[in-house]
Design a protein around this motif. Sequence first.
Motif, short mmCIF file in Angstrom:
data_model
loop_
_atom_site.label_atom_id
_atom_site.label_comp_id
_atom_site.label_asym_id
_atom_site.label_seq_id
_atom_site.Cartn_x
_atom_site.Cartn_y
_atom_site.Cartn_z
N ASN A 169 0.83 -1.21 0.00
CA ASN A 169 0.00 0.00 0.00
C ASN A 169 0.86 1.26 0.00
OD1 ASN A 169 -2.51 -1.26 -0.06
ND2 ASN A 169 -2.59 -1.50 2.16
N GLN A 299 -9.88 5.41 -2.26
CA GLN A 299 -9.42 4.15 -1.72
C GLN A 299 -9.78 3.00 -2.65
OE1 GLN A 299 -7.43 3.82 1.10
NE2 GLN A 299 -7.19 1.80 0.17
N ASP A 303 -7.24 0.34 -4.08
CA ASP A 303 -7.47 -1.10 -3.91
C ASP A 303 -7.40 -1.83 -5.25
OD1 ASP A 303 -7.82 -0.67 -1.20
OD2 ASP A 303 -10.01 -0.75 -1.27
N TYR A 306 -3.91 -2.91 -6.11
CA TYR A 306 -3.15 -3.73 -5.15
C TYR A 306 -2.52 -4.95 -5.80
CZ TYR A 306 -1.79 -6.39 -1.08
OH TYR A 306 -1.05 -7.10 -0.16
#
Length: 336
Positions: A169, A299, A303, A306
């Motif tokens: 992250n 976010q 995500d 990721y």
Amino acid sequence: MSNLRKITALLLVVLMVALTGCGAKEENGVTTEGVTKVDRTNAVAVVNDEVVDIDTFNIYYAMYETAYKQYYGEDILTQEFEGVKFGDVLREDILDMLVQDSLIRSYVLSTGFTIKDDVFKEKYDELKAMLEEDTETKTMYDTIGVTDAFLEKQVQGSILMEEFTNTVNGMIDAETARLEELYKTEPVQVSARHILVADEETAAEVKTKLDAGEDFAELVTQYSTDTGSVATGGDLGYFPRGVMVAEFEEAAFTQPIGEIGEPVQSSFGYHIIKVEDRQTIAELIEAGEDEAVINDFKQQIKDSLYNEYYTKKIDELKAAASIETFIDKVTPKTEG
């Protein structure tokens, strides 16, 4: 083969993502004149002189085997996909998972990270309590030989994985230019309307009428089985990713604005979709959207990156590592 690997990734038994089963160097090798000699007798892999032992592999395989047979039938492992038995794919995937786990474990510990006793105890107690309540899983664990020592390694591994996730992250957060570009260009919500019908023939009939210029709202009233949106002319309002079924979402987020697409089949039937609008984070900010909503969408975009950055970091660790695997030790000649 890639589709099979996605299938195996979908089914997780308790703490399948945990890092475990990688013996410490001093436990698996002997040092003579400064050279570490690794005992490969019980190794299914050796990663930078760290042994992934066959007993740990067998426990993981038994977990997956039990779960797959329960959900997909006793013969699932002997079924062939693209000419390869599912059991063989599963073995390769588990071995690759354990290699990655070893790499992650070594990397996180190399950063100076340590597992605090109180954090470990809390998570271990939670796992034990969960197993006491989940008697089915507890029975399965006992049957395949899961020991307290194995569970302790799983808890340790889960903590290390959390720290590795923080690392990934952090890599994403550092990509400020890319993130700002995505905030400007990546749609985060869509406004669309649809007509839902039961069969392909009716969908084709409705599409033909729409192409001929008939009114969308009138055809909604006449044909749509989605009673929730009939009163609004099929209008679903704005919705983000993850709300609609996958087939509908894919069409809504890619179809040109203002156009009526070809019918899309989902588990609900056939959808004729018209996309009214799509909005990016930058557009929502300009429109004065609430900061909490904006942060949620930011976010979501992070995500979505990721897996890319996780794979990038794993590939980096693999490139710098010495890795030996011994799949032949866990691949039987026949499997019934």
